[in-house]
Scaffold this motif. Structure first.
Motif, PDB file in Angstrom:
ATOM      1  N   THR A  30      -7.994  10.781   8.819  1.00 47.23           N
ATOM      2  CA  THR A  30      -6.768  11.570   8.783  1.00 47.23           C
ATOM      3  C   THR A  30      -6.434  11.988   7.360  1.00 47.23           C
ATOM      4  O   THR A  30      -6.867  11.367   6.383  1.00 47.23           O
ATOM      5  CB  THR A  30      -5.580  10.780   9.371  1.00 47.23           C
ATOM      6  OG1 THR A  30      -5.378   9.583   8.581  1.00 47.23           O
ATOM      7  CG2 THR A  30      -5.838  10.388  10.803  1.00 47.23           C
ATOM      8  N   GLU A  31      -5.641  13.056   7.264  1.00 44.17           N
ATOM      9  CA  GLU A  31      -5.095  13.497   5.975  1.00 44.17           C
ATOM     10  C   GLU A  31      -3.850  12.681   5.702  1.00 44.17           C
ATOM     11  O   GLU A  31      -2.897  12.687   6.500  1.00 44.17           O
ATOM     12  CB  GLU A  31      -4.752  14.984   6.041  1.00 44.17           C
ATOM     13  CG  GLU A  31      -4.324  15.574   4.715  1.00 44.17           C
ATOM     14  CD  GLU A  31      -5.452  15.598   3.698  1.00 44.17           C
ATOM     15  OE1 GLU A  31      -5.221  15.092   2.570  1.00 44.17           O
ATOM     16  OE2 GLU A  31      -6.547  16.107   4.017  1.00 44.17           O
ATOM     17  N   HIS A  32      -3.839  11.965   4.572  1.00 45.78           N
ATOM     18  CA  HIS A  32      -2.724  11.054   4.304  1.00 45.78           C
ATOM     19  C   HIS A  32      -1.386  11.790   4.227  1.00 45.78           C
ATOM     20  O   HIS A  32      -0.380  11.320   4.766  1.00 45.78           O
ATOM     21  CB  HIS A  32      -2.956  10.290   3.008  1.00 45.78           C
ATOM     22  CG  HIS A  32      -1.781   9.475   2.582  1.00 45.78           C
ATOM     23  ND1 HIS A  32      -1.413   8.313   3.221  1.00 45.78           N
ATOM     24  CD2 HIS A  32      -0.847   9.673   1.598  1.00 45.78           C
ATOM     25  CE1 HIS A  32      -0.330   7.819   2.655  1.00 45.78           C
ATOM     26  NE2 HIS A  32       0.037   8.623   1.676  1.00 45.78           N
ATOM     27  N   THR A  34      -0.285  14.550   5.595  1.00 45.86           N
ATOM     28  CA  THR A  34       0.243  15.189   6.806  1.00 45.86           C
ATOM     29  C   THR A  34       0.017  14.377   8.069  1.00 45.86           C
ATOM     30  O   THR A  34       0.673  14.620   9.090  1.00 45.86           O
ATOM     31  CB  THR A  34      -0.411  16.562   6.990  1.00 45.86           C
ATOM     32  OG1 THR A  34      -1.822  16.385   7.212  1.00 45.86           O
ATOM     33  CG2 THR A  34      -0.195  17.442   5.771  1.00 45.86           C
ATOM     34  N   GLY A  35      -0.914  13.436   8.027  1.00 49.13           N
ATOM     35  CA  GLY A  35      -1.244  12.673   9.223  1.00 49.13           C
ATOM     36  C   GLY A  35      -2.160  13.414  10.178  1.00 49.13           C
ATOM     37  O   GLY A  35      -2.480  12.901  11.255  1.00 49.13           O
ATOM     38  N   GLU A  36      -2.578  14.623   9.788  1.00 47.75           N
ATOM     39  CA  GLU A  36      -3.444  15.401  10.653  1.00 47.75           C
ATOM     40  C   GLU A  36      -4.856  14.808  10.689  1.00 47.75           C
ATOM     41  O   GLU A  36      -5.360  14.315   9.678  1.00 47.75           O
ATOM     42  CB  GLU A  36      -3.511  16.853  10.181  1.00 47.75           C
ATOM     43  CG  GLU A  36      -2.193  17.593  10.311  1.00 47.75           C
ATOM     44  CD  GLU A  36      -2.303  19.032   9.843  1.00 47.75           C
ATOM     45  OE1 GLU A  36      -3.415  19.430   9.420  1.00 47.75           O
ATOM     46  OE2 GLU A  36      -1.296  19.762   9.903  1.00 47.75           O
ATOM     47  N   GLU A  37      -5.467  14.875  11.858  1.00 49.48           N
ATOM     48  CA  GLU A  37      -6.811  14.331  12.019  1.00 49.48           C
ATOM     49  C   GLU A  37      -7.847  15.304  11.455  1.00 49.48           C
ATOM     50  O   GLU A  37      -7.761  16.514  11.656  1.00 49.48           O
ATOM     51  CB  GLU A  37      -7.092  14.051  13.490  1.00 49.48           C
ATOM     52  CG  GLU A  37      -8.309  13.180  13.717  1.00 49.48           C
ATOM     53  CD  GLU A  37      -8.349  12.569  15.101  1.00 49.48           C
ATOM     54  OE1 GLU A  37      -9.457  12.448  15.647  1.00 49.48           O
ATOM     55  OE2 GLU A  37      -7.265  12.225  15.626  1.00 49.48           O
ATOM     56  N   GLU A 159      -8.485   7.414   5.530  1.00 51.19           N
ATOM     57  CA  GLU A 159      -7.553   8.470   5.134  1.00 51.19           C
ATOM     58  C   GLU A 159      -8.084   9.241   3.936  1.00 51.19           C
ATOM     59  O   GLU A 159      -8.765   8.667   3.075  1.00 51.19           O
ATOM     60  CB  GLU A 159      -6.190   7.876   4.786  1.00 51.19           C
ATOM     61  CG  GLU A 159      -5.455   7.291   5.976  1.00 51.19           C
ATOM     62  CD  GLU A 159      -4.081   6.776   5.585  1.00 51.19           C
ATOM     63  OE1 GLU A 159      -3.116   7.153   6.249  1.00 51.19           O
ATOM     64  OE2 GLU A 159      -3.994   6.020   4.606  1.00 51.19           O
TER      65      GLU A 159
END
Length: 198
Positions: A30-32, A34-37, A159
């Protein structure tokens, strides 16, 4: 049946039973911020399964890589009566609980925060423990195995922590809230370290 010299007949019965369980886990990236996978690449990360004690049955491949969908598949572990504990008389103890550990292989050149600087990826250092209960019924000869977790419940999350860049700061020295004579503002530049706080 064996006939001994004393004329007695001895019957020796060998007992064999086996069962198997499939072992696996799930990987996400995930992108730290934004939380996007982030989509995974097949073989991007490696994972290892070990026994908590030596001598336990293991899959054919103990270190495997994720696929593009994040699945981690160790395949089956085949259990036999030799995986059961035994008492002082050598009799099998049923049920017997054994423990396995699954972890991600972390590159040697990560920093103190488990971030690989060339990719800015923070690695998951969790060690998941899986407990397997083996039960044997001597009447039927059936051996069963049950794990306390299924593969979908064992998740490793990495992440992406991008480099923070540079920051210009201005500072002043104050004494009792006042700037003393001869003290002036000084500017300096600092870089955020590549680090991640879990």
């Amino acid at each position: 049946v064996i006939t001994a010299e004393d004329g007695y007949h001895y019957e020796i019965t060998n007992t064999y039973a086996e069962t198997s369980l499939s072992f696996g886990a799930v990987k996400t990236l995930t992108e730290h911020a934004t939380g996007e996978e982030i989509p995974l690449e097949a073989g991007q990360f490696s994972f290892t399964i070990t026994g908590a004690v030596s001598g336990l049955s293991l899959p054919e491949e103990t270190t495997v890589q994720n696929d593009a969908d994040g699945r981690i598949d160790f395949g089956d572990i085949v259990f036999t009566l030799s995986d059961l504990d035994v008492d002082a008389q050598g009799r099998h103890i049923s049920p017997t609980t054994i423990t396995y550990r699954v972890c991600e292989e972390i590159p040697e050149d990560v920093n103190a925060y488990h971030v690989l600087e060339e990719t800015d990826i923070l690695y998951d250092d969790t060690v998941h423990e899986i407990r397997v209960t083996l039960a044997w019924d001597p009447e039927t000869g059936e051996l069963t195995a049950e794990a306390d977790q299924i593969p979908e419940e064992i998740v490793f999350v990495n992440e992406h922590w991008p480099y923070a860049g540079e920051l210009d700061l201005q500072v002043r020295k104050l004494l009792d809230g006042k700037a003393p004579e001869g003290v002036y503002a000084n500017g300096f530049r600092m870089k955020y370290p590549r680090q991640a706080a879990k």
